[in-house]
Design a protein around this motif. Structure first.
Motif, short mmCIF file in Angstrom:
data_model
loop_
_atom_site.label_atom_id
_atom_site.label_comp_id
_atom_site.label_asym_id
_atom_site.label_seq_id
_atom_site.Cartn_x
_atom_site.Cartn_y
_atom_site.Cartn_z
N GLU A 245 0.83 -1.06 -0.14
CA GLU A 245 -0.10 -0.21 0.06
C GLU A 245 0.84 0.97 -0.05
OE1 GLU A 245 -4.10 1.00 2.28
OE2 GLU A 245 -2.86 0.13 3.68
N ARG A 246 1.87 1.44 0.95
CA ARG A 246 2.66 2.28 1.16
C ARG A 246 3.37 3.24 -0.77
NH1 ARG A 246 5.66 0.41 4.51
NH2 ARG A 246 4.09 0.62 6.33
N GLU A 247 4.27 1.65 -0.78
CA GLU A 247 5.06 2.15 -2.24
C GLU A 247 3.55 2.09 -3.69
OE1 GLU A 247 7.75 1.62 -2.68
OE2 GLU A 247 8.06 1.03 -1.21
N TYR A 248 1.95 1.69 -3.82
CA TYR A 248 1.43 1.77 -4.58
C TYR A 248 0.92 3.75 -4.16
CZ TYR A 248 -3.45 1.52 -7.17
OH TYR A 248 -3.26 2.04 -7.91
N ALA A 249 0.68 4.02 -2.96
CA ALA A 249 0.92 5.64 -3.08
C ALA A 249 2.05 6.18 -3.21
CB ALA A 249 0.55 5.77 -1.31
N ARG B 240 2.24 6.03 -6.93
CA ARG B 240 1.10 7.45 -7.50
C ARG B 240 1.01 8.88 -7.52
NH1 ARG B 240 -3.83 6.20 -10.84
NH2 ARG B 240 -4.78 3.75 -10.42
N ALA B 241 1.93 9.11 -6.63
CA ALA B 241 2.17 10.32 -6.21
C ALA B 241 3.10 10.71 -7.26
CB ALA B 241 2.52 11.07 -4.68
N ALA B 242 3.86 9.42 -7.70
CA ALA B 242 5.29 9.95 -8.40
C ALA B 242 4.32 9.70 -9.83
CB ALA B 242 6.34 9.19 -8.78
N MET B 243 3.29 9.55 -10.46
CA MET B 243 2.99 9.34 -11.86
C MET B 243 1.05 9.38 -11.53
SD MET B 243 4.59 6.32 -13.19
CE MET B 243 4.06 5.17 -11.57
#
Length: 224
Positions: free
Chosen positions: A156-160, A163-166
């Protein structure tokens, strides 16, 4: 803390392997131990124990996730976990219990208990990683849930962060890749889950993929 939470035996303590005389003969003749496909081991309940718990945790997290897209990934993983896999992992079983009556009766009636471990610091380690590092089986539900929640939180942390980077150019297949990776990680994690009734066995396991066995561990073989 993470190694302890995920039950990794990073220090490779002494382990024990209970087996029959025929099993001992095979170990000596083949200079190694068998790892069995987890789908065909003695206790079929093992797999369902982990699957039920994993589905419960995934559904719980999906309902409470603030990110609708990640909640959708969790629901997809839940659906995949519910379907029996057409391939398994290969599991080699040991114990941290030096002299357990239940294992003498169940696995080594009239047989032996092998002690596996280093006798001196200068000797090669008993196990080497990353694929061959043993981990303890988990018997109680609370540690099982904590491990699964830890795995999901990492994703979940990596997904967020992704998402923030792209925020605009989100790859079309990225959610599918997350689903596949999380499904693989959870499927691996639950291989260490066992029913609390077997807690006295104090089991430790090495889990290998079929690819790993083909590359480094002598290839796939069959026995009766």
């Amino acid at each position: 803390r993470r190694a302890r939470r995920q039950s990794v035996l990073t220090l490779s303590p002494e382990l024990y392997h209970y087996t029959s005389i025929a099993g001992l003969k095979g170990i000596i003749e083949e200079n190694g131990l068998w790892a069995s496909d987890n789908r065909f081991m003695n206790d079929a309940e093992e797999s369902w124990n982990g699957i039920r718990l994993a589905r419960n945790v995934l559904q719980h997290k999906a309902k409470r996730s603030r990110d609708a897209a990640f909640a959708s990934i969790l629901r997809s993983v839940d659906e995949l976990i519910a379907v029996p896999r057409h391939y398994g992992h290969l599991v080699a079983c040991f114990s941290t219990a030096r002299d357990d009556l239940g294992q003498w009766r169940g696995y080594a009636a009239g047989g032996v208990c092998l002690r596996l471990g280093q006798r001196a610091e200068e000797e090669a380690p008993l196990f080497f990683g990353p694929e061959h590092i043993p981990f303890k089986a988990i018997y109680r539900d609370l540690p099982k849930r904590l491990l699964l929640l830890s795995v999901i939180r990492d994703f979940e942390r990596e997904y967020a962060l992704d998402r923030a980077a792209m925020p605009v150019d989100w790859p079309r297949d990225h959610d599918e890749e997350y689903t596949s990776a999380l499904h693989s990680k959870i499927s691996f994690s639950i291989l260490g889950f066992k029913d609390q009734a077997f807690e006295n066995e104090a089991e430790a396991r090495i889990v290998l993929s079929y690819e790993q066995v083909d590359r480094h561990d002598g290839g796939l073989k069959f026995r009766v």
